[in-house]
Structure formats: C-alpha cells, structure tokens
Design a protein around this motif. Structure first.
Motif, PDB file in Angstrom:
ATOM      1  N   LEU A 272     -14.288 -10.866   5.988  1.00 61.34           N
ATOM      2  CA  LEU A 272     -14.265 -10.535   4.560  1.00 61.34           C
ATOM      3  C   LEU A 272     -13.213  -9.478   4.265  1.00 61.34           C
ATOM      4  CD1 LEU A 272     -17.890 -10.326   3.092  1.00 61.34           C
ATOM      5  CD2 LEU A 272     -16.044 -11.864   2.437  1.00 61.34           C
ATOM      6  N   LYS A 273     -13.128  -8.483   5.154  1.00 61.13           N
ATOM      7  CA  LYS A 273     -12.143  -7.420   4.943  1.00 61.13           C
ATOM      8  C   LYS A 273     -10.731  -7.979   5.009  1.00 61.13           C
ATOM      9  CE  LYS A 273     -10.824  -2.813   6.485  1.00 61.13           C
ATOM     10  NZ  LYS A 273     -11.082  -1.719   7.457  1.00 61.13           N
ATOM     11  N   ALA A 274     -10.492  -8.888   5.951  1.00 63.29           N
ATOM     12  CA  ALA A 274      -9.162  -9.493   6.079  1.00 63.29           C
ATOM     13  C   ALA A 274      -8.775 -10.273   4.831  1.00 63.29           C
ATOM     14  CB  ALA A 274      -9.123 -10.402   7.312  1.00 63.29           C
ATOM     15  N   LEU A 275      -9.766 -10.784   4.123  1.00 61.10           N
ATOM     16  CA  LEU A 275      -9.494 -11.523   2.886  1.00 61.10           C
ATOM     17  C   LEU A 275      -9.355 -10.612   1.680  1.00 61.10           C
ATOM     18  CD1 LEU A 275     -11.990 -14.473   3.420  1.00 61.10           C
ATOM     19  CD2 LEU A 275      -9.497 -14.596   3.531  1.00 61.10           C
ATOM     20  N   GLY A 276      -9.559  -9.307   1.894  1.00 66.38           N
ATOM     21  CA  GLY A 276      -9.394  -8.362   0.811  1.00 66.38           C
ATOM     22  C   GLY A 276     -10.555  -8.291  -0.149  1.00 66.38           C
ATOM     23  N   ALA A 277     -11.741  -8.741   0.277  1.00 66.69           N
ATOM     24  CA  ALA A 277     -12.903  -8.713  -0.615  1.00 66.69           C
ATOM     25  C   ALA A 277     -13.317  -7.274  -0.892  1.00 66.69           C
ATOM     26  CB  ALA A 277     -14.060  -9.494   0.004  1.00 66.69           C
ATOM     27  N   ARG A 278     -13.390  -6.919  -2.153  1.00 66.15           N
ATOM     28  CA  ARG A 278     -13.840  -5.584  -2.567  1.00 66.15           C
ATOM     29  C   ARG A 278     -15.124  -5.656  -3.379  1.00 66.15           C
ATOM     30  NH1 ARG A 278      -9.829  -1.599  -2.135  1.00 66.15           N
ATOM     31  NH2 ARG A 278      -8.535  -2.121  -0.346  1.00 66.15           N
ATOM     32  N   ILE A 279     -15.359  -6.766  -4.043  1.00 68.17           N
ATOM     33  CA  ILE A 279     -16.580  -6.986  -4.805  1.00 68.17           C
ATOM     34  C   ILE A 279     -17.417  -7.987  -4.012  1.00 68.17           C
ATOM     35  CG2 ILE A 279     -17.556  -7.567  -7.040  1.00 68.17           C
ATOM     36  CD1 ILE A 279     -15.492  -5.199  -6.952  1.00 68.17           C
ATOM     37  N   ILE A 280     -18.527  -7.521  -3.473  1.00 71.39           N
ATOM     38  CA  ILE A 280     -19.276  -8.327  -2.508  1.00 71.39           C
ATOM     39  C   ILE A 280     -20.698  -8.545  -3.005  1.00 71.39           C
ATOM     40  CG2 ILE A 280     -20.137  -8.444  -0.143  1.00 71.39           C
ATOM     41  CD1 ILE A 280     -17.723  -6.717   0.654  1.00 71.39           C
TER      42      ILE A 280
ATOM     43  N   PRO B 183     -14.080  -0.226  -9.279  1.00 62.58           N
ATOM     44  CA  PRO B 183     -13.097  -0.534  -8.230  1.00 62.58           C
ATOM     45  C   PRO B 183     -12.356  -1.825  -8.552  1.00 62.58           C
ATOM     46  CG  PRO B 183     -15.315  -1.055  -7.478  1.00 62.58           C
ATOM     47  CD  PRO B 183     -15.464  -0.380  -8.806  1.00 62.58           C
ATOM     48  N   ALA B 184     -11.150  -1.949  -8.015  1.00 65.42           N
ATOM     49  CA  ALA B 184     -10.391  -3.184  -8.175  1.00 65.42           C
ATOM     50  C   ALA B 184     -11.014  -4.274  -7.328  1.00 65.42           C
ATOM     51  CB  ALA B 184      -8.935  -2.966  -7.781  1.00 65.42           C
ATOM     52  N   ASP B 185     -10.847  -5.530  -7.762  1.00 69.00           N
ATOM     53  CA  ASP B 185     -11.447  -6.636  -7.005  1.00 69.00           C
ATOM     54  C   ASP B 185     -10.601  -7.053  -5.810  1.00 69.00           C
ATOM     55  OD1 ASP B 185      -9.351  -7.872  -8.243  1.00 69.00           O
ATOM     56  OD2 ASP B 185     -10.557  -9.283  -9.401  1.00 69.00           O
ATOM     57  N   SER B 186      -9.442  -6.459  -5.660  1.00 66.83           N
ATOM     58  CA  SER B 186      -8.609  -6.716  -4.488  1.00 66.83           C
ATOM     59  C   SER B 186      -7.739  -5.491  -4.268  1.00 66.83           C
ATOM     60  CB  SER B 186      -7.739  -7.963  -4.673  1.00 66.83           C
ATOM     61  OG  SER B 186      -6.892  -7.819  -5.798  1.00 66.83           O
ATOM     62  N   PRO B 187      -7.315  -5.240  -3.038  1.00 61.14           N
ATOM     63  CA  PRO B 187      -6.518  -4.040  -2.769  1.00 61.14           C
ATOM     64  C   PRO B 187      -5.136  -4.120  -3.408  1.00 61.14           C
ATOM     65  CG  PRO B 187      -6.623  -5.458  -0.828  1.00 61.14           C
ATOM     66  CD  PRO B 187      -7.567  -6.037  -1.838  1.00 61.14           C
ATOM     67  N   LYS B 188      -4.601  -2.962  -3.764  1.00 59.90           N
ATOM     68  CA  LYS B 188      -3.231  -2.887  -4.260  1.00 59.90           C
ATOM     69  C   LYS B 188      -2.293  -3.042  -3.075  1.00 59.90           C
ATOM     70  CE  LYS B 188      -0.035  -0.045  -6.957  1.00 59.90           C
ATOM     71  NZ  LYS B 188       0.148   1.258  -7.660  1.00 59.90           N
ATOM     72  N   LEU B 189      -1.429  -4.020  -3.149  1.00 59.00           N
ATOM     73  CA  LEU B 189      -0.601  -4.371  -1.999  1.00 59.00           C
ATOM     74  C   LEU B 189       0.707  -3.586  -1.997  1.00 59.00           C
ATOM     75  CD1 LEU B 189      -1.104  -8.245  -1.986  1.00 59.00           C
ATOM     76  CD2 LEU B 189      -2.440  -6.492  -0.822  1.00 59.00           C
ATOM     77  N   ALA B 190       0.990  -2.967  -0.857  1.00 57.02           N
ATOM     78  CA  ALA B 190       2.273  -2.287  -0.687  1.00 57.02           C
ATOM     79  C   ALA B 190       3.366  -3.325  -0.430  1.00 57.02           C
ATOM     80  CB  ALA B 190       2.194  -1.308   0.483  1.00 57.02           C
ATOM     81  N   ASP B 191       4.528  -3.117  -1.035  1.00 59.03           N
ATOM     82  CA  ASP B 191       5.644  -4.048  -0.868  1.00 59.03           C
ATOM     83  C   ASP B 191       6.276  -3.847   0.502  1.00 59.03           C
ATOM     84  OD1 ASP B 191       7.716  -5.804  -1.142  1.00 59.03           O
ATOM     85  OD2 ASP B 191       8.898  -4.528  -2.493  1.00 59.03           O
ATOM     86  N   GLN B 192       6.074  -4.815   1.386  1.00 58.69           N
ATOM     87  CA  GLN B 192       6.662  -4.750   2.722  1.00 58.69           C
ATOM     88  C   GLN B 192       7.738  -5.814   2.912  1.00 58.69           C
ATOM     89  OE1 GLN B 192       6.388  -2.880   5.686  1.00 58.69           O
ATOM     90  NE2 GLN B 192       5.519  -1.327   4.322  1.00 58.69           N
ATOM     91  N   THR B 193       8.276  -6.327   1.797  1.00 57.01           N
ATOM     92  CA  THR B 193       9.466  -7.163   1.924  1.00 57.01           C
ATOM     93  C   THR B 193      10.621  -6.268   2.349  1.00 57.01           C
ATOM     94  OG1 THR B 193       9.946  -6.879  -0.430  1.00 57.01           O
ATOM     95  CG2 THR B 193       8.665  -8.812   0.196  1.00 57.01           C
ATOM     96  N   ILE B 194      11.604  -6.828   3.026  1.00 49.77           N
ATOM     97  CA  ILE B 194      12.630  -5.990   3.658  1.00 49.77           C
ATOM     98  C   ILE B 194      13.740  -5.660   2.649  1.00 49.77           C
ATOM     99  CG2 ILE B 194      14.201  -5.824   5.612  1.00 49.77           C
ATOM    100  CD1 ILE B 194      12.295  -7.760   7.094  1.00 49.77           C
ATOM    101  N   GLY B 195      14.745  -6.490   2.538  1.00 55.94           N
ATOM    102  CA  GLY B 195      15.785  -6.245   1.544  1.00 55.94           C
ATOM    103  C   GLY B 195      16.796  -5.200   1.998  1.00 55.94           C
TER     104      GLY B 195
END
Length: 857
Positions: free
Chosen positions: A231-239, A429-441
C-alpha cells in the motif's frame, strides 16, 4: 458486524439447536425475547457497554408490560440476556460445559423472538437455525449484506441499514474531503469483505480510484507487513480500515506505524466495528495511532431521541450508551409485530406467548408488514427485512472520545463539524504524496556539472583521434600502435556521448535505445581493444612459438571487431525484438516522479540485460586476468602496466554502477550523477593510460617513462616483440676482438635484476683485461654486475639461455634459438680463454645463421 471466531460459533450452535427444539414450550404465559450478545467478552471492567445497552430493551419491555390495555393484557413482556461469549480461551471443555448448562437451560424456557447478535456471522448462524422453527430475529448491529438474502435467512430483519449503505456513506465522506485515491486493508471475515465488495463496485461512480485492496490474516503478521508495504509503495494516504474487530485493529495499526504510515499525512476510515477500539489500546503509542480515526455508524441518537435519553437517565441513572435506543426500538418492533398478528389473525396474547402463531409459517415481509414511530423516528422495512431508514453518522476520535462530524444517508452526507486528523488539526492530508521532480535534464545543477565535464573530456578524446591518424608513423607513437589508440578513443567518444543521451529530461524510445547502443558499442570497443592488446603481449611473452610468426594489425583489428560484433548482436536483438520504451514513473513510496527506460516485455528485457551484463563481465574478467598475467613482462613494455591500471579502474567503475543501479535505492538524479561520474572516471583513466601519456610525450618531445626505451620497431611486430627490438639494436652479436656485446632482456636472482620482470641489460662477454661477464642496466648505467667467467655455468633452453653461479641465476632472452646457442658458445669459448681464429670463424657462421633466420621473422 463481524463474528470474533470459531469458538463463539461452537457455543452458539448449542444455543441455536435448543432454541429451535424447545422455543415453543414456554412454561408460563409470557412473551419473551432472547437477547444474544457477548456480554462476558465485553465485560472488561464492571458493567460493559453492551450490558448497559441492554437496559434499553429492558426499559421497553417494562413500558409494554405496564400498559396491559394497550398491549398484551395480563401476559407480561420480557427480555432475557443469553451470553454467547467465551469468557476464557484457555479451557474449552469448561467453556462448552458452561454453555450447555446455561444456554440450553435458558432456551428450554421458550422464547418468541430473538434480538440478534452484534456480529453478523453469529446472526447468520442463529438465523439458519431459526428458519426451521419460524421464529424471527431482529438485529440492530448485524449489517452484513448477506443477511438480506431471504432464501438463506427468511426470518431475519433489522433496524439498521446493511453495509452496502455504510460503504456508500464512507465513499461520500471520502468525496466530501476532495480525496480521489484510496487504499483498503480488510480482515478475512465477512463484515469487512462485504464492505470491500461494495466499495469496489461503487468507487468509479464516485470518481474515486481504488489503488489497491489487501486482505490480511491476523495469524500472519509478516503477511500484514508485506501488504502494508505494498500500500505504501502505491502511495496510499487515505486508507479504509475494515478489521475483524476492535482488538484486531490495534496490532494492524502498530504495523502501519512501523512502516511510517500513521500521523498527519494519513487518514483512516473504518466501520462501526471500531466503536470500542480506544478501550483496546494498551500503550500511549497505540492511542497515538488512533488519533484522528474516522468511523461510520448507523445513526442512533439525534434530536428525536432526546425524550428517550432523559427517560433512560431517569431510569438507570446513566446516559444511554451506543445501542440502547436501537434495542429499545427493536423491542417495540416485536411488540408491534405480535400486536399486528393478534389483529390480523385473531390470536390471543397467550397464543402469541406459546408460539401458536408459528403455524402460519410467515415470511419476513408478512411479519414486518407494519410501521411505527419509535424513539429514533419512523421504523419500517423493505421486502427483504432491511430497514428503510439508512441514516448514518461519522464519528471522529478526538482525545479518546468519539465526536460526530457528519451525518446523513448515502448520497446526502452533511459535514456537521470540523474533522481533526492525526496531526491534531483540521488540515486534511493529501490523498497521495507530493512527488519530487527527479527527471534529469541539462538545466539542473548536478546534471549540468556532469554535462560540462563530459564536454571537456569529449573534446580532449575526440581531438586526439586526428593527431593519432596524422602522426601514426611518429617514432614515439608507432611502437604502441596508433591504430589501436584510435580504436579505443572512438569507443571512449561513444561512451561519453551516451551521457548526453542519458541526461535528457524526457527520454524517448529513440533516446532509450540510442543510450543502450552507444554505451554498449563504446564499452565493447574500449574493453575489446584492451583485451586484444593484452592478449598479444601475453602471447609474446608466454608462448615462444609466437616468435616464429607475425601479428599484423589487420588480424588484431579483426579480433577487436569480433568482440564489438558480439555487442552489436545483443543490441540488435534487444532493440529489434524488445525495444526500450520511455516510461513515466511515479514512485509513490519515495515520493518521486521520473522516467525510466524499460521494455514492454519485462522477462525478455531482464533476460537481455542479464545476457549483456554477463558478456561484458566476461570481457572485463578476461582483461583483468591478462593484466595480472602480464604485470611483470619485459620492462620496456611499461605499456602493460598502464593498460592494467586502466582495466582495473574500468572494473571498479562497473561494480559501482551495478551496485547503485541494481542493489541500492538511489534517487534518479543522484544515480545519474554516480553513473556518469563512473563513466567519466573510467574514460579519463583509460585515455591517460592508452593515449594521453603518449601524446603528451610527443608534444613535449620527451621519452622518459612514456615510451619503451628501445627504439622503433622492425618487422611486423610494431615494436611489441622484445626479441625483435633486441635484434634491431643488436642486428647480430657484435664480435670485437675478445669481446661479445648485445642488448638482451634479463631476469633472475641477483642484486641488479628482478626475479619476475624482464629488464633490458647490455651484456658484455670479454677476455681482456680479464675473463668476465658484465651486465649494465640500459636505463641506469650505474647499476651493473660483473661475474668471472670461471664462476659461471651456461646452458641454452630454446631461444633463452641460463647463466648460473654460486650466488645467483640469470635467464636471458635471445632473438632465436641460434642466437641463444651463439651466446652460450661464446661464453664457453671465452671461459676457456680460446678466443682465437676458431672463435672468429664461429661468430661469422653464427652471424650468417642469424641473417637466415631473420627472413622467417
């Protein structure tokens, strides 16, 4: 709600069987209802909540009996408690005996109806048995949708909506908070499974995405932990948490906490079987895990129930607990049902009491064909015995107490108070984590530095290819094969170009496959060139038969080309059959957004990757072996040591890349920096070892340690054959009056030589001024050794000869067997002080023989 386990079911069976067998034989004219609830289980300290709730049913019975004119005349209306719980889990024999003694005896007195169990599983079993006798059961808490099946449970009805409505209210709550993603953890029993089924069927109509649902088993804590991690890997925050009961919720929340899935970033919503969960908390950590918990429950208390609450407080001196008003109305429901039977079929109260009415074999629709206004409002039933009243409320656990925050029915839920979440604030709380931008560029600092360094190296390496081609016949370049230096330099350029492709912010299918191709071919050219070069050095110094044949560059280029061809075969198969695709990836567990290159056929992609890794690993291992084997070869060939440094460095960088790519969890940008830095380091060291140092020597016009000390090559060995080099210097053994001189490779046990590494020495055998052998190090003229010819013993061994004396032993490498024999003969002749005409004539013959052998070389 859900049953606690098989032990309760065992003792329920005793009760059910005897209820069906003896329930129609009351010994006194009284209308009696049996209430089945786990009183002992709930009685943790003094009067349990369930026992206090029973007071509501008893209060209703007292009111009914007190109005004989309105209800059943002189026939009393009674409510009896049947404890269906197991007071201890240690001694099953004692428990079963207790149930047999108490429950059967109580049931034998005869009952006219059952106020059913809290748990749906128990209610189902009771209803199965009651169906035979036709006695009806009414529940206020059993909400399983299965109980609405009248073929299986024809005599069951309830004053509560089933879980299908509760599931919809839960989804209403989710939607009211603008959440669009949920996960579900559910126990293996029917209560939670029923809620899950309805949630699955309905989420799409609510615009909600069900990330995943996992059923757990309390006897498998490792399995629970695994599902929590999923569940954590899927980003579930509302369970949505649907355990088997309050006691089960506590250990599940502990596992969630151990995985960092509690606190302000998470929200948990459960059903009404979490009512007493706070009382099950054993530690402060347990209580902290429960902060902000949300629970949906059928609505009992409202403005309509105020009169009942006042009457209950007056009667019992306590405020009514959960269930009290519902049991109050359920008791009246039976009274209205029996009154309806008396009016419709002219039964007397005594006939109701002795169950004469069972002869009508009524179904649930007939039995509930009435309505009334109870303490909770209007009570009525649908055809399957489910309540038409589907009102729920949502409770929020704040400081150990439930606080109502919403109420209503499915499709019309109204928020009545701010929700305080686990952080103690009303910030949802947000229903999914805020994603950090890890694209390279190219614009990001780390990748930009890498690109700048790559550009510098690329200019240096690519800029070396043209000088290597133009100056290929330069006396300082030719001995070390400019063509191979250029071959390796092209491979390095391809490796550096792969970094530019790898750094793209948004990769494409073309860039993914280009990166693989550039790095694969470049690596093959660099390592393949090194492997062929080391193999040539190894064969020259370990296989004397090689001295009889040449190593044309065309042959060596062909060998390198075969290695690169192997890389191309893998690349063509991979890119052609299973091309890499650009895949946008949201790592919800680590809160990162990035792109990866992956094939659509995962197993095929993994097989191809493994094949390429194995192929290149074998190349690197072969190079490392040859580098180790040639580490002590002819000292003029310090090129072998430089190549060894390069290949060891390449092996080290490859290990770092493999570790960071496959065995660690590093974010994409740091992984790119490490990966690219390893490529830059490998290219820089390899370039310095194979090309840079030589070009620097050409530019500065100095030899030093950059080139072999011996001059340019002769023949076809391009300077890589020490015998040819010695032969070129020597041309033939020079016989001057009483002296034979030559430049030879020497190793052995003495104070001026190495036991393993060949080094160049000027060898002089003379008879004047005394009979001596003199060795002078070619590079260090002040390092030498003088031996008396009378002390030494010499013997030929193929194209080598060995010189021994009491304190040491030396091995000399000649240009051929004939040359070795010539040296042995000269030393022996000089030792005998017989250097006259015989010596001169013998040397002339040897020189002629050497000239004849040179054509073979």
């Amino acid at each position: 709600m859900k049953q606690r386990g098989w032990r309760t079911i065992v003792q329920l069976a005793f009760y059910i069987v005897n209820l069906a067998r003896h329930g129609v034989k009351a010994t006194a004219p009284a209308i009696r209802l049996a209430v089945t609830l786990p009183f002992a289980l709930w009685n943790d300290s003094g009067s349990s909540m369930t026992e206090r709730a029973l007071w509501g049913a008893q209060m209703a019975a007292e009111e009914i009996t007190a109005r004989p004119d309105l209800w059943f005349g002189s026939v009393p209306f009674q409510v009896d408690a049947i404890d269906d719980a197991l007071p201890t889990a240690e001694d099953y024999g004692v428990l079963i005996n207790q149930v047999q003694r108490q429950v059967i005896q109580d049931v034998h007195n005869g009952y006219n109806g059952v106020l059913g169990d809290r748990y749906s599983t128990a209610s189902e079993m009771v209803s199965y048995s009651l169906a035979v006798s036709g006695i009806f059961q009414c529940s206020i808490w059993s909400t399983s949708p299965n109980l609405g099946d009248k073929k299986s449970f024809p005599t069951f009805f309830r004053l509560v909506a089933d879980d299908n409505f509760q599931a919809l209210v839960i989804l209403d709550l989710v939607r009211s908070q603008s959440w669009t993603k949920i996960g579900v953890l559910v126990g293996d029993e029917s209560y939670g499974q029923g809620l899950l089924d309805k949630v699955r069927d309905s989420v799409s109509s609510y615009g909600i995405s069900l990330l995943a649902s996992y059923t757990y088993y309390m006897d498998d804590p490792d399995g629970i932990d695994y599902r929590v991690k999923q569940l954590k890997a899927l980003g579930a925050r509302i369970i949505l948490l649907f355990p088997n009961g309050e006691a089960d919720a506590i250990p599940v929340l502990r596992i969630l906490n151990s995985n960092g899935m509690t606190g302000a970033d998470y929200a948990y919503i459960g059903g009404d079987n979490l009512l007493e969960v706070y009382s099950k908390a054993e530690t402060d950590e347990d209580r902290e895990n429960l902060r902000g918990l949300l629970m949906t429950e059928p609505l009992e208390y409202s403005s309509l129930t105020k009169p009942f609450e006042a009457a209950f407080l007056s009667r019992w001196s306590e405020a009514p607990p959960s269930g009290a008003v519902a049991w109050y109305d359920a008791t009246y429901a039976f009274a209205y049902a029996f009154k309806n039977l008396m009016q419709q079929y002219s039964y007397t109260p005594e006939q109701i009491a002795n169950n004469t009415w069972l002869e009508k074999r009524l179904n649930v629709t007939q039995f509930t064909n009435f309505s009334f206004v109870g303490a909770m409002g209007r009570a009525a039933w649908m055809a399957n015995g489910d309540s038409v009243n589907a009102l729920f409320h949502v409770n929020n656990l704040v400081n150990g107490s439930w606080v109502e925050v919403a109420r209503g029915q499915a499709g019309a839920l109204n928020i009545t108070a701010p929700i305080l979440f686990a952080g103690g604030l009303d910030v949802r709380p947000a229903d999914s984590p805020k994603l950090a931008d890890q694209t390279i560029g190219y614009q990001k600092i780390g990748p930009a530095i890498i690109i700048a360094l790559t550009s510098i190296e690329l200019v240096a390496v690519a800029g070396s290819i043209i000088p290597l081609a133009i100056l290929r016949d330069h006396p300082m370049l030719k001995p070390v094969s400019p063509i191979f230096m250029s071959f390796s330099a092209v491979g390095m350029v391809l490796c550096l170009l792969s970094i530019f492709v790898d750094a793209l912010k948004v990769p494409t299918t073309i860039s993914c496959n280009s990166y693989m191709s550039l790095l694969g071919v470049g690596f093959g050219m660099v390592v393949g060139g090194i492997l062929v070069k080391l193999r040539r050095l190894h064969k020259i110094f370990d296989n004397r038969a090689v001295y009889r044949r040449s190593f044309p560059n065309s042959q060596l280029l062909a060998q390198s080309g075969l290695i690169v061809l192997g890389e191309l075969v893998f690349i063509f198969i991979w890119a052609g059959a299973f091309p890499l695709l650009s895949v946008e990836h949201d790592d919800l567990e680590e809160s990162m957004h990035y792109y990866v290159c992956a094939t659509s056929n995962q197993k095929a992609g993994e097989a191809m990757m493994l094949s390429v890794l194995v192929y290149n690993a074998l190349l690197v291992l072969a190079c490392c072996y040859l580098a180790f084997a040639t580490r002590n070869i002819f000292s003029n060939y310090n090129e072998a040591k430089s190549i060894g440094v390069a290949i060891y460095n390449i092996a080290f960088c490859c290990i770092i890349i493999l570790l960071t790519t496959y065995l660690t969890s590093i974010a994409p940008i740091p992984a790119f920096i490490i990966r690219s830095a390893c490529v830059l380091l490998a290219v820089a060291v390899t370039y310095a070892a194979l090309c840079g140092r030589i070009l620097y020597a050409v530019v500065t016009k100095t030899k030093g340690d950059y080139l072999p000390a011996v001059g340019g090559p002769t023949g076809v060995h391009s300077g890589d054959d020490p015998i040819s080099r010695a032969k070129a210097e020597n041309k033939s053994a020079l016989l001057v009056a009483g002296c034979k001189q030559g430049l030879l490779a020497v190793r052995g046990s003495s104070r001026v030589t190495s036991n393993r590494q060949w080094r160049n020495f000027n060898l002089s055998v003379m008879i004047k001024p005394s009979q001596m052998i003199v060795l002078i190090n070619e590079r260090e003229p002040d390092v030498g050794l003088a031996l008396s010819l009378k002390q030494v013993h010499v013997e030929a061994e193929g194209d080598r000869f060995k010189l021994t004396w009491p304190k040491g032993e030396l091995e000399f490498q000649a240009s051929s067997e004939a040359d070795a024999l010539g040296w042995v003969g000269a030393i022996n002749d000089f030792a005998r002080d017989n250097a006259g005409a015989a010596v001169a004539s013998r040397e002339v013959a040897k020189t002629a023989m050497l000239r004849g052998n040179s054509s073979a070389l």
